[in-house]
Motif scaffolding. Structure first.
Motif, mmCIF file in Angstrom:
data_model
loop_
_atom_site.group_PDB
_atom_site.id
_atom_site.type_symbol
_atom_site.label_atom_id
_atom_site.label_comp_id
_atom_site.label_asym_id
_atom_site.label_seq_id
_atom_site.Cartn_x
_atom_site.Cartn_y
_atom_site.Cartn_z
ATOM 1 N N THR B 37 14.210 21.825 10.817
ATOM 2 C CA THR B 37 14.399 21.038 9.594
ATOM 3 C C THR B 37 14.320 21.883 8.325
ATOM 4 O O THR B 37 14.300 21.342 7.227
ATOM 5 C CB THR B 37 13.336 19.919 9.497
ATOM 6 O OG1 THR B 37 12.044 20.519 9.572
ATOM 7 C CG2 THR B 37 13.501 18.911 10.606
ATOM 8 N N PRO B 39 16.314 25.171 7.696
ATOM 9 C CA PRO B 39 17.364 26.085 7.225
ATOM 10 C C PRO B 39 18.101 25.574 5.985
ATOM 11 O O PRO B 39 18.348 26.348 5.048
ATOM 12 C CB PRO B 39 18.321 26.213 8.419
ATOM 13 C CG PRO B 39 17.811 25.365 9.506
ATOM 14 C CD PRO B 39 16.479 24.839 9.121
ATOM 15 N N GLN B 40 18.396 24.275 5.948
ATOM 16 C CA GLN B 40 19.130 23.729 4.798
ATOM 17 C C GLN B 40 18.277 23.775 3.530
ATOM 18 O O GLN B 40 18.806 23.860 2.429
ATOM 19 C CB GLN B 40 19.567 22.291 5.084
ATOM 20 C CG GLN B 40 20.600 22.146 6.184
ATOM 21 C CD GLN B 40 19.992 22.022 7.582
ATOM 22 O OE1 GLN B 40 18.811 22.259 7.783
ATOM 23 N NE2 GLN B 40 20.813 21.677 8.556
ATOM 24 N N ALA B 41 16.954 23.706 3.695
ATOM 25 C CA ALA B 41 16.065 23.751 2.529
ATOM 26 C C ALA B 41 16.040 25.155 1.920
ATOM 27 O O ALA B 41 16.139 25.318 0.700
ATOM 28 C CB ALA B 41 14.657 23.326 2.931
ATOM 29 N N GLY B 130 8.188 19.318 7.787
ATOM 30 C CA GLY B 130 9.435 18.607 8.053
ATOM 31 C C GLY B 130 9.460 18.131 9.483
ATOM 32 O O GLY B 130 10.314 18.507 10.276
ATOM 33 N N ASP B 131 8.498 17.301 9.817
ATOM 34 C CA ASP B 131 8.356 16.813 11.178
ATOM 35 C C ASP B 131 7.445 15.608 11.148
ATOM 36 O O ASP B 131 6.374 15.645 10.560
ATOM 37 C CB ASP B 131 7.729 17.904 12.055
ATOM 38 C CG ASP B 131 7.730 17.489 13.512
ATOM 39 O OD1 ASP B 131 8.645 17.900 14.224
ATOM 40 O OD2 ASP B 131 6.835 16.727 13.901
ATOM 41 N N ILE B 147 7.985 14.921 6.346
ATOM 42 C CA ILE B 147 8.929 14.800 5.235
ATOM 43 C C ILE B 147 10.318 15.213 5.710
ATOM 44 O O ILE B 147 10.445 15.876 6.731
ATOM 45 C CB ILE B 147 8.501 15.679 4.024
ATOM 46 C CG1 ILE B 147 8.294 17.139 4.451
ATOM 47 C CG2 ILE B 147 7.234 15.133 3.386
ATOM 48 C CD1 ILE B 147 7.915 18.083 3.305
ATOM 49 N N GLY B 148 11.332 14.817 4.962
ATOM 50 C CA GLY B 148 12.701 15.215 5.280
ATOM 51 C C GLY B 148 13.008 16.584 4.693
ATOM 52 O O GLY B 148 12.201 17.166 3.968
ATOM 53 N N THR B 149 14.198 17.082 4.997
ATOM 54 C CA THR B 149 14.547 18.437 4.571
ATOM 55 C C THR B 149 14.648 18.574 3.049
ATOM 56 O O THR B 149 14.264 19.605 2.489
ATOM 57 C CB THR B 149 15.859 18.873 5.253
ATOM 58 O OG1 THR B 149 15.638 18.865 6.665
ATOM 59 C CG2 THR B 149 16.288 20.255 4.825
ATOM 60 N N SER B 150 15.147 17.549 2.361
ATOM 61 C CA SER B 150 15.206 17.621 0.890
ATOM 62 C C SER B 150 13.801 17.776 0.328
ATOM 63 O O SER B 150 13.584 18.481 -0.656
ATOM 64 C CB SER B 150 15.834 16.366 0.299
ATOM 65 O OG SER B 150 17.169 16.268 0.692
ATOM 66 N N GLU B 151 12.855 17.076 0.963
ATOM 67 C CA GLU B 151 11.465 17.185 0.515
ATOM 68 C C GLU B 151 10.864 18.536 0.891
ATOM 69 O O GLU B 151 10.025 19.066 0.161
ATOM 70 C CB GLU B 151 10.641 16.023 1.080
ATOM 71 C CG GLU B 151 11.018 14.695 0.424
ATOM 72 C CD GLU B 151 10.279 13.504 0.988
ATOM 73 O OE1 GLU B 151 9.863 12.644 0.211
ATOM 74 O OE2 GLU B 151 10.119 13.431 2.219
ATOM 75 N N GLU B 153 12.481 21.246 0.803
ATOM 76 C CA GLU B 153 12.967 22.098 -0.282
ATOM 77 C C GLU B 153 12.153 21.846 -1.561
ATOM 78 O O GLU B 153 11.799 22.786 -2.280
ATOM 79 C CB GLU B 153 14.455 21.814 -0.517
ATOM 80 C CG GLU B 153 15.096 22.771 -1.505
ATOM 81 C CD GLU B 153 16.586 22.487 -1.706
ATOM 82 O OE1 GLU B 153 17.203 21.852 -0.828
ATOM 83 O OE2 GLU B 153 17.118 22.887 -2.752
ATOM 84 N N HIS B 154 11.850 20.589 -1.809
ATOM 85 C CA HIS B 154 11.078 20.224 -2.990
ATOM 86 C C HIS B 154 9.684 20.868 -2.962
ATOM 87 O O HIS B 154 9.211 21.409 -3.955
ATOM 88 C CB HIS B 154 10.964 18.697 -3.070
ATOM 89 C CG HIS B 154 10.431 18.179 -4.366
ATOM 90 N ND1 HIS B 154 9.084 18.140 -4.640
ATOM 91 C CD2 HIS B 154 11.055 17.698 -5.469
ATOM 92 C CE1 HIS B 154 8.904 17.648 -5.862
ATOM 93 N NE2 HIS B 154 10.093 17.370 -6.382
#
Ligand code: SF4
Lengths: 201, 472
Positions: B37, B39-41, B130-131, B147-151, B153-154
């Motif tokens: 969860t 790599p995109q972050a 992210g899990d 949390i999700g991936t956008s989070e 990153e946040h």
């Protein structure tokens, strides 16, 4: 992120309860390092046979729902894992709003980060909307974020509740990180205070 | 001051900013990262030219994709896409300077097992990953959630999360557990009671005598599945058991810092008279060893029960139960103990800790698994594996016919090569029995490690207590 304004679209029914994130996007598709391109695998195991051919009975494979932008779903939609691949797959397919009596917490939050509006309505309202989806592509449902309403093809209107901050970000297509970075001072003073109080962290 | 819950106290200690509408920036003390969860972050950070705000508070470990068979350092053992994901984490950890445990490190393992083991998780902290099973860390009295991936990153960029406070829910387990009943049975029984949506919008505090009496391993098992009940997080107030576990861990405070930390940790409990928005109470003595029969963790029944009839449910659950029974290949009225099993999986962040392996080994000792059974033990971390080898547990498993694997998520979600094939039926100590979770058309029954061990010996779902009397 794209702004969410008013949406007029076809709604597809998924009355099953507890539709989990493994159903929305099975884990084999989590091995990507990108956000895009997941739409073809949305609901993969429900949507395709093992050989890749479509299951004609699955709702999004039916001609009248192939262009659906709204899902009307059973209770507790999006339960399970935190994978943001679930909303990524939904947006990539073209789904912009999901309506249910309840959503799993992490999935619900993840939707807003990706321009999807999850709408919580009471059972009676969801029942009416579910019925409305039966008209397939003959009907259009309207989701108005500004007014916080869903309107059936017959003109019946339901009002939904929504956190004002989440609404604002979705309407404006705002980037959370940018917003938070504007509060860097608050974060820094918190860190200074915490370093005094809890230096072991 | 009005009385506060444990959740209120940890929350209040971490609010870095509050807006007029109640939206808060919650400061994050520990950020755990894995390969699937994130790599995109990291990609998002690079694209925006941002850095990791607090690399020192960020810990990464690959676990979901990694093979659990010997020789796995050789990347040829992985599929191309898995290899890319793990390689991306290697690179991101290095580029951004965060703590990292690669597969070649003995400390590598499932992120929720490594965090506590290394002392990264401490009482009163905020912990995210992210899990969804980040809830595990709540066992320490830490506010921990997925949390999700956008989070992701946040948090990487700001070390905070935008949050609104959840409601308080209390789950009390009174009295004592009976022999053969474990933390896994508690947590499943609670979900059976509340349903998978019962905790939505809440942070759960688990309390009561039966919870107090659990070890840290057991408490982690209970909190791990708070998410399966829909809760944002699960919490257990820290006590001597907690402090004992934490003390001396590599990243736990030492010396004067330890004393200061301890003083604060001892204030982390729910005040007398604090308000809970929802309360659920179960009697510890009444909990039996349980199994799941369907494809949702709420489909829980005592092992002595029979497969239910779909008509016995209400609303949308009638169709869901019908679908589940068909998917699982069962017949209403069938005794749960008559369900034949062909695979047994012992592992995961729910039940891959040393105590879980001890409980399973206790049942298996000196016996053989049923002929034709595929059974595997996948320790939750390299250190759990090493300890189990030292205690002789590994030999017990191997002698009985179990495969003895390296650490990772393995068949909990079957992203690596460990998967069920179509129609295969598994007694699993993991946390999700969703359709296809352990492999396409695979069938999962969630159980405790002792119950999984019992099924491995008999070849069908079994009340472990019957084997225990045999042993005694
Ligand atoms: S063991 Fe299973 S539940 Fe735990 S982190 Fe790994 S995949 Fe997720």
């Amino acid at each position: 992120m794209e702004k969410f304004e008013k949406l007029t679209g076809i709604a597809a029914p998924m009355p099953l309860v507890n539709i989990d994130t493994d159903m929305i996007i099975p884990k084999i598709f989590l091995k990507t390092i990108k956000r895009s391109g997941l739409g073809v695998n949305l609901f993969d195991e429900m949507r395709y046979e093992r050989d890749g051919s479509e299951k004609p009975d699955f709702v999004l494979n039916k001609p009248q729902y192939r262009e659906a932008q709204i899902l009307v779903a059973g209770d507790n939609f999006g339960c399970g894992s935190s994978r943001e691949h679930a909303p990524w797959a939904l947006t990539d397919f073209g789904i912009k709003s999901v309506i249910s009596t309840s959503f799993a917490d992490i999935f619900y939050n993840n939707c807003f980060k990706n321009g999807i509006l999850p709408i919580v309505l009471p059972q009676e309202a969801v029942d009416v909307l579910m019925k409305d989806t039966e008209k397939g592509s003959n009907a259009r449902m309207i989701v108005d974020l500004e007014a916080q309403t869903v309107t059936t093809s017959d003109g019946e209107v339901f009002h939904f509740e929504l956190d004002s901050f989440k609404k604002h970000c979705l309407l404006e297509g705002l980037d959370d990180i940018g917003l938070t970075m504007a509060k860097a001072d608050a974060i820094q003073s918190f860190e200074e205070k915490a370093a005094q109080e809890r230096p072991w962290v | 001051m009005s009385p506060k819950t444990l959740y209120d106290k940890i929350w209040d200690a971490h609010v870095a900013h509050e807006s007029e509408d109640g939206t808060c920036l919650l400061y994050i003390d520990r950020h755990l990262v894995h390969e699937v969860t994130s790599p995109q972050a990291f990609e998002g950070l690079r694209m925006a030219g941002r850095d990791v705000h607090a690399p020192d508070k960020t810990i990464a470990v690959p676990d979901h994709n990694v093979p659990t068979t010997p020789g796995r350092e050789n990347p040829d053992q992985m599929t191309e896409d898995s290899r890319i994901q793990v390689a991306a984490l290697d690179k991101n950890a290095k580029d951004f300077g965060i703590h990292y445990y690669p597969v070649t490190d003995v400390r590598q393992g499932i992120v929720h097992i490594v965090g506590p083991e290394q002392g990264w998780t401490l009482p009163g902290m905020t912990v995210v990953c992210g899990d969804s099973h980040t809830a595990t860390h709540g066992a320490f009295g830490a506010l921990a959630h997925g949390i999700g991936t956008s989070e992701v990153e946040h948090v990487l960029a700001t070390q905070t999360l935008i949050q609104k406070k959840s409601k308080n829910m209390k789950v009390e387990i009174t009295g004592k557990l009976r022999p053969g009943v474990t933390a896994k049975d508690i947590t499943l029984a609670v979900i059976g009671e509340t349903g998978t949506g019962g905790g939505t919008g809440y942070v759960i505090e688990y309390c009561g005598e039966a919870i107090r009496n659990l070890s840290m391993e057991g408490r982690m098992t209970v909190c791990n599945m708070a998410i399966e009940g829909g809760a944002r997080a699960g919490l257990i107030a820290p006590d001597e058991t907690t402090f004992e576990y934490v003390k001396g861990r590599p990243h736990a405070p030492k010396g004067a810092q330890w004393e200061a930390a301890l003083n604060w940790w001892k204030t982390l409990y729910t005040d007398e008279g604090a308000h809970f928005d929802k309360v659920v109470t179960l009697k510890g003595e009444e909990i039996e060893p349980v199994v799941t029969w369907g494809t949702s963790p709420e489909d829980v029944l005592p092992i002595s029960a029979t497969v239910p009839a779909p008509e016995s449910f209400k609303g949308g659950k009638v169709d869901a139960a019908k679908r589940a029974i068909e998917y699982m290949g069962l017949t209403p009225g069938q005794k749960l103990t008559d369900i034949q099993i062909d695979t047994v999986f012992i592992g995961s962040c729910t039940n891959g800790r040393i105590e879980d392996l001890r409980a399973a080994a206790d049942i298996v000792k000196g016996k053989k698994i049923k002929e034709g059974m595929r059974a595997m033990v996948v320790p939750g971390s390299g250190l759990v594996r090493a300890q189990a080898e030292e205690e002789g547990l590994a030999d017990i498993f191997k002698d009985a016919g179990f495969e003895w694997r390296l650490a990772g998520c393995s068949m909990c979600l079957a992203m690596n090569p460990d998967q069920l094939s179509e129609g295969e039926r598994c007694a699993s100590t993991s946390n999700r029995n969703f359709e296809g979770r352990q492999g396409y058309k695979g069938r999962t029954h969630l159980v405790s490690p002792a119950m999984a061990a019992a099924a491995a010996l008999t070849g069908h779902l079994t009340d472990v207590r019957e084997l225990m009397t045999e042993n005694a």
